[in-house]
Design an enzyme around this catalytic site. Structure first.
Site, PDB file in Angstrom:
ATOM      1  N   MET A 132      56.924  39.426  37.623  1.00  0.00           N
ATOM      2  CA  MET A 132      56.783  40.779  37.096  1.00  0.00           C
ATOM      3  C   MET A 132      58.054  41.615  37.195  1.00  0.00           C
ATOM      4  O   MET A 132      58.104  42.733  36.682  1.00  0.00           O
ATOM      5  CB  MET A 132      55.642  41.513  37.796  1.00  0.00           C
ATOM      6  CG  MET A 132      55.775  41.689  39.298  1.00  0.00           C
ATOM      7  SD  MET A 132      56.714  43.127  39.855  1.00  0.00           S
ATOM      8  CE  MET A 132      55.678  44.465  39.278  1.00  0.00           C
ATOM      9  N   TYR A 133      59.120  41.102  37.835  1.00  0.00           N
ATOM     10  CA  TYR A 133      60.361  41.870  37.899  1.00  0.00           C
ATOM     11  C   TYR A 133      60.959  41.963  36.498  1.00  0.00           C
ATOM     12  O   TYR A 133      61.385  40.962  35.912  1.00  0.00           O
ATOM     13  CB  TYR A 133      61.367  41.208  38.835  1.00  0.00           C
ATOM     14  CG  TYR A 133      60.963  41.202  40.297  1.00  0.00           C
ATOM     15  CD1 TYR A 133      59.969  42.042  40.789  1.00  0.00           C
ATOM     16  CD2 TYR A 133      61.591  40.354  41.199  1.00  0.00           C
ATOM     17  CE1 TYR A 133      59.598  42.035  42.125  1.00  0.00           C
ATOM     18  CE2 TYR A 133      61.243  40.348  42.542  1.00  0.00           C
ATOM     19  CZ  TYR A 133      60.245  41.185  43.005  1.00  0.00           C
ATOM     20  OH  TYR A 133      59.888  41.171  44.324  1.00  0.00           O
ATOM     21  N   SER A 134      60.948  43.183  35.977  1.00  0.00           N
ATOM     22  CA  SER A 134      61.393  43.434  34.600  1.00  0.00           C
ATOM     23  C   SER A 134      60.658  42.521  33.621  1.00  0.00           C
ATOM     24  O   SER A 134      61.225  42.051  32.627  1.00  0.00           O
ATOM     25  CB  SER A 134      62.913  43.270  34.462  1.00  0.00           C
ATOM     26  OG  SER A 134      63.586  44.246  35.226  1.00  0.00           O
ATOM     27  N   GLN A 135      59.373  42.280  33.923  1.00  0.00           N
ATOM     28  CA  GLN A 135      58.493  41.491  33.046  1.00  0.00           C
ATOM     29  C   GLN A 135      59.103  40.150  32.640  1.00  0.00           C
ATOM     30  O   GLN A 135      59.118  39.769  31.472  1.00  0.00           O
ATOM     31  CB  GLN A 135      58.120  42.304  31.815  1.00  0.00           C
ATOM     32  CG  GLN A 135      57.171  43.463  32.104  1.00  0.00           C
ATOM     33  CD  GLN A 135      55.790  42.982  32.570  1.00  0.00           C
ATOM     34  OE1 GLN A 135      55.023  42.411  31.812  1.00  0.00           O
ATOM     35  NE2 GLN A 135      55.473  43.210  33.843  1.00  0.00           N
TER      36      GLN A 135
END
Length: 339
Positions: free
Chosen positions: A54-57
């Site tokens: 989910m880090y920067s999708q």
């Protein structure tokens, strides 16, 4: 750089871990910058890189994958799943359905055929431990992950998962990734005793307390850190918890100066001094940030400095209790504590 054994795995990891949360849109870190940070971290002896879907999708995983291309076997690679990855209701959590799908997505973004450590980003109250551990065990047997761990689990959920693994003869979590810093010491009272009891490796995130311990936030200065722009309430000095943090930071800065250390060295040295902690995760946004944090690679705090820290922030105390990430759901949702 110092190295420690990651729980009971036998894997040796550096006491500083390169966290890639700022890679991509969140930290405005480009591929070139991310690669330079990875290069410098590896050269300094860091051998564990931690990211998440989910880090920067997904962009963080993509940047990490390109940065480590050609040297995958030299790195202990960790990622996470469980946080929302879309609007569809099943694109989150720790069900077998989602973990099987999302691991393949992570492997594709990273450009690898396996990860060394796959972590459940947050405890999912809608999914049983048996369901999650069964899926993770199968993914491990398929060779897609080497080990699996938890992240920011309440202490009682770590215990429940350990017992579920025993009862159902499944693989067990070998690591926990909690938030831990001088300013947020609550896990010393519950999580860390449990991880020690079960032999889990501990990878502590936010050891600089979202920038409060970076040296950039001091009395009389305007707070202009990147994190303060994203989460202004955490730095609003009209809030008593933030006033308490600033007061503690001023005292800690004096302790650091007297010990001949930077505040960053004091903060990271404190986290890695705890016998239950394996490594501290640093999350540099720039190469300069990385170098400032690498200065703590060989920092060992003497007893008198640790005692001075205890006198400023008592063991087991969170100065910002409202920012806990492992609070039982019933304390956050009134509907869960009403009959």
């Amino acid at each position: 750089m110092q190295y420690r054994t990651l729980g009971r795995t036998g894997v040796q990891v550096s006491t500083l871990v390169l966290g890639a949360m700022n890679f991509g849109k969140l930290g405005h870190t480009t591929q070139g910058e991310a690669t330079a940070i990875v290069d410098a971290a590896l050269e300094a002896g860091i051998n564990l890189i931690d990211t998440a879907d989910m880090y920067s999708q997904g962009e963080s995983e993509e940047l990490v994958g390109k940065a480590i291309a050609g040297r995958r076997d030299d790195i202990v690679l960790a990622t996470k799943a469980g946080m929302p990855m879309g609007d569809e209701r099943n694109q989150r959590g720790s069900s077998r359905r989602w973990l099987v799908i999302e691991l393949d997505n992570s492997l594709r973004r990273l450009g690898v055929d396996h990860v060394d450590l796959y972590q459940i980003h947050r405890w999912d109250p809608t999914t049983s431990d048996e369901e999650t551990l069964s899926a993770l065990t199968d993914l491990q047997r398929a060779g897609k992950i080497r080990y699996f761990g938890s992240s920011t689990f309440p202490a009682y959920r770590i215990v429940q998962a350990e017992w579920a693994a025993r009862e159902h003869h499944l693989g067990r979590y070998v690591t926990e990734q909690p938030s831990y810093s001088i300013l947020q010491r609550g896990i010393e009272a519950h999580v860390l005793p449990v991880t020690e009891q079960y032999g889990l490796g501990v990878l502590a995130w936010s050891p600089l307390a979202s920038g409060w311990l970076s040296g950039a936030i001091r009395a009389g200065r305007e707070i202009t850190t990147s994190r303060s722009a994203i989460l202004p309430a955490r730095f609003d000095l009209s809030i008593p918890a933030n006033q308490a943090r600033l007061h503690a930071v001023e005292q800690l800065a004096t302790v650091a100066d007297e010990a001949g250390l930077t505040l960053i060295q004091l903060a990271l040295g404190f986290v890695t001094a705890h016998p239950a902690v394996t490594s501290a995760i640093i999350g540099p946004r720039t190469i300069d940030h990385l170098h400032a944090q690498l200065a703590a690679a060989d920092t060992v705090l003497p007893a008198d400095v640790l005692d001075a820290i205890d006198a400023i922030v008592a063991p087991g105390v969170d100065l910002a209790a409202g920012e806990k990430f492992d609070t039982p759901p019933a304390l956050l949702d009134p509907a869960l504590r009403r009959r």
